[in-house]
Design a protein around this motif. Structure first.
Motif, PDB file in Angstrom:
ATOM      1  N   ASP A   1      31.933  24.356  76.437  1.00  0.00           N
ATOM      2  CA  ASP A   1      32.707  23.251  75.874  1.00  0.00           C
ATOM      3  C   ASP A   1      33.805  22.857  76.852  1.00  0.00           C
ATOM      4  O   ASP A   1      34.355  23.715  77.545  1.00  0.00           O
ATOM      5  CB  ASP A   1      33.328  23.662  74.537  1.00  0.00           C
ATOM      6  N   PRO A   2      34.164  21.573  76.917  1.00  0.00           N
ATOM      7  CA  PRO A   2      35.162  21.123  77.890  1.00  0.00           C
ATOM      8  C   PRO A   2      36.511  21.831  77.770  1.00  0.00           C
ATOM      9  O   PRO A   2      37.170  22.069  78.774  1.00  0.00           O
ATOM     10  CB  PRO A   2      35.307  19.631  77.599  1.00  0.00           C
ATOM     11  N   GLN A   3      36.931  22.203  76.552  1.00  0.00           N
ATOM     12  CA  GLN A   3      38.232  22.844  76.419  1.00  0.00           C
ATOM     13  C   GLN A   3      38.239  24.276  76.953  1.00  0.00           C
ATOM     14  O   GLN A   3      39.301  24.826  77.233  1.00  0.00           O
ATOM     15  CB  GLN A   3      38.731  22.819  74.961  1.00  0.00           C
ATOM     16  N   SER A   4      37.081  24.915  77.116  1.00  0.00           N
ATOM     17  CA  SER A   4      37.044  26.281  77.636  1.00  0.00           C
ATOM     18  C   SER A   4      36.800  26.339  79.141  1.00  0.00           C
ATOM     19  O   SER A   4      36.905  27.408  79.734  1.00  0.00           O
ATOM     20  CB  SER A   4      35.989  27.096  76.891  1.00  0.00           C
ATOM     21  N   ILE A   5      36.499  25.205  79.771  1.00  0.00           N
ATOM     22  CA  ILE A   5      36.234  25.194  81.215  1.00  0.00           C
ATOM     23  C   ILE A   5      37.447  25.670  82.031  1.00  0.00           C
ATOM     24  O   ILE A   5      37.267  26.440  82.975  1.00  0.00           O
ATOM     25  CB  ILE A   5      35.742  23.797  81.667  1.00  0.00           C
ATOM     26  N   PRO A   6      38.685  25.271  81.726  1.00  0.00           N
ATOM     27  CA  PRO A   6      39.815  25.789  82.514  1.00  0.00           C
ATOM     28  C   PRO A   6      39.932  27.315  82.472  1.00  0.00           C
ATOM     29  O   PRO A   6      40.197  27.944  83.503  1.00  0.00           O
ATOM     30  CB  PRO A   6      41.041  25.120  81.886  1.00  0.00           C
ATOM     31  N   GLN A   7      39.693  27.926  81.308  1.00  0.00           N
ATOM     32  CA  GLN A   7      39.735  29.388  81.214  1.00  0.00           C
ATOM     33  C   GLN A   7      38.621  30.015  82.037  1.00  0.00           C
ATOM     34  O   GLN A   7      38.829  31.027  82.704  1.00  0.00           O
ATOM     35  CB  GLN A   7      39.597  29.828  79.755  1.00  0.00           C
ATOM     36  N   ILE A   8      37.454  29.421  81.994  1.00  0.00           N
ATOM     37  CA  ILE A   8      36.312  29.948  82.752  1.00  0.00           C
ATOM     38  C   ILE A   8      36.586  29.811  84.248  1.00  0.00           C
ATOM     39  O   ILE A   8      36.329  30.738  85.021  1.00  0.00           O
ATOM     40  CB  ILE A   8      35.015  29.228  82.330  1.00  0.00           C
ATOM     41  N   ASN A   9      37.131  28.663  84.660  1.00  0.00           N
ATOM     42  CA  ASN A   9      37.462  28.485  86.076  1.00  0.00           C
ATOM     43  C   ASN A   9      38.509  29.495  86.530  1.00  0.00           C
ATOM     44  O   ASN A   9      38.463  29.986  87.660  1.00  0.00           O
ATOM     45  CB  ASN A   9      37.952  27.061  86.335  1.00  0.00           C
ATOM     46  N   GLU A  10      39.443  29.821  85.652  1.00  0.00           N
ATOM     47  CA  GLU A  10      40.461  30.827  85.987  1.00  0.00           C
ATOM     48  C   GLU A  10      39.822  32.196  86.193  1.00  0.00           C
ATOM     49  O   GLU A  10      40.145  32.913  87.140  1.00  0.00           O
ATOM     50  CB  GLU A  10      41.500  30.883  84.870  1.00  0.00           C
ATOM     51  N   ILE A  11      38.892  32.550  85.297  1.00  0.00           N
ATOM     52  CA  ILE A  11      38.189  33.839  85.426  1.00  0.00           C
ATOM     53  C   ILE A  11      37.370  33.864  86.712  1.00  0.00           C
ATOM     54  O   ILE A  11      37.405  34.840  87.465  1.00  0.00           O
ATOM     55  CB  ILE A  11      37.293  34.082  84.193  1.00  0.00           C
ATOM     56  N   LEU A  12      36.630  32.791  86.974  1.00  0.00           N
ATOM     57  CA  LEU A  12      35.811  32.745  88.190  1.00  0.00           C
ATOM     58  C   LEU A  12      36.696  32.765  89.441  1.00  0.00           C
ATOM     59  O   LEU A  12      36.324  33.346  90.460  1.00  0.00           O
ATOM     60  CB  LEU A  12      34.933  31.489  88.176  1.00  0.00           C
ATOM     61  N   GLY A  13      37.872  32.144  89.372  1.00  0.00           N
ATOM     62  CA  GLY A  13      38.774  32.085  90.514  1.00  0.00           C
ATOM     63  C   GLY A  13      39.414  33.408  90.871  1.00  0.00           C
ATOM     64  O   GLY A  13      39.884  33.592  92.002  1.00  0.00           O
ATOM     65  N   ARG A  14      39.449  34.351  89.963  1.00  0.00           N
ATOM     66  CA  ARG A  14      40.030  35.669  90.236  1.00  0.00           C
ATOM     67  C   ARG A  14      39.176  36.522  91.166  1.00  0.00           C
ATOM     68  O   ARG A  14      39.643  37.551  91.650  1.00  0.00           O
ATOM     69  CB  ARG A  14      40.220  36.441  88.931  1.00  0.00           C
ATOM     70  N   HIS A  15      37.950  36.124  91.396  1.00  0.00           N
ATOM     71  CA  HIS A  15      37.020  36.977  92.134  1.00  0.00           C
ATOM     72  C   HIS A  15      36.628  36.387  93.482  1.00  0.00           C
ATOM     73  O   HIS A  15      35.481  36.526  93.920  1.00  0.00           O
ATOM     74  CB  HIS A  15      35.794  37.266  91.268  1.00  0.00           C
ATOM     75  N   LYS A  16      37.540  35.728  94.129  1.00  0.00           N
ATOM     76  CA  LYS A  16      37.402  35.215  95.499  1.00  0.00           C
ATOM     77  C   LYS A  16      36.191  34.301  95.694  1.00  0.00           C
ATOM     78  O   LYS A  16      35.342  34.574  96.540  1.00  0.00           O
ATOM     79  CB  LYS A  16      37.337  36.362  96.497  1.00  0.00           C
ATOM     80  N   PRO A  17      36.099  33.217  94.920  1.00  0.00           N
ATOM     81  CA  PRO A  17      34.988  32.291  95.172  1.00  0.00           C
ATOM     82  C   PRO A  17      35.269  31.469  96.424  1.00  0.00           C
ATOM     83  O   PRO A  17      36.423  31.241  96.793  1.00  0.00           O
ATOM     84  CB  PRO A  17      34.982  31.411  93.930  1.00  0.00           C
TER      85      PRO A  17
END
Length: 176
Positions: free
Chosen positions: A151-167
């Motif tokens: 869902d669009p409202q959860s994308i920022p949280q998901i991007n934050e999680i993905l960003g923690r792992h050196k993408p």
């Protein structure tokens, strides 16, 4: 039903991608399901597939349907073609001789099983279908991509999680 958004994170390291999937799995972000996470890579990574969990495969059911309906339909069609000549003199032979019909039935057994398996493969690969909403050519070379639909409202949280792992890069509707 709300339209889903997509985000794609590219990783050079398989361990970082695995850590990102583990954190996504344990995060409990609303509007997101692990079934909507896809790993894109030029090679198979069994560790990542194991983290994603079992995915349903229906190809064997198509094959079973083909091997049950093919010979049955074939035998009915062959027997009905032979029975349409019932008024001809058969000289004591049966109207529908089964031994010669079994050869054709066996051939239809194999043919229908193979054709239904090929059809199921196309259905499972979603061919012809729309290309993935996000694509980067580097996932065909040497990078690992994690595509998430949520869902669009959860994308920022998901991007934050993905960003923690050196993408290397995060792409999508609301990428950082």
């Amino acid at each position: 039903m709300m339209k889903k958004s997509h985000t794609l994170a590219l990783y050079a390291d398989m361990d970082e991608a695995a850590n990102a999937i583990r954190e996504l799995k344990s995060s409990g972000v609303s509007g997101f399901r692990m079934e909507d996470v896809v790993v894109k890579s030029p090679i198979d990574h069994p560790e990542l597939s194991e983290l994603l969990g079992p995915r349903p495969v229906y190809i064997q059911w198509f094959t079973l349907l083909g091997v049950l309906l093919g010979p049955t339909t074939g035998l009915v069609l062959i027997a009905s073609a032979q029975a349409s000549f019932i008024y001809q003199i058969r000289g004591g032979r049966p109207v529908v001789p089964l031994p010669p019909d079994m050869v054709l039935t066996y051939e239809l057994f194999i043919l229908s099983g193979v054709l239904m398996t090929v059809l199921a493969t196309f259905v499972a690969m979603k061919l012809p279908g729309n290309r993935s909403p996000l694509y980067n050519a580097s996932v065909s070379e040497d990078k690992i991509g994690i595509l998430v639909k949520a869902d669009p409202q959860s994308i920022p949280q998901i991007n934050e999680i993905l960003g923690r792992h050196k993408p290397l890069e995060i792409m999508g509707d609301q990428a950082r």
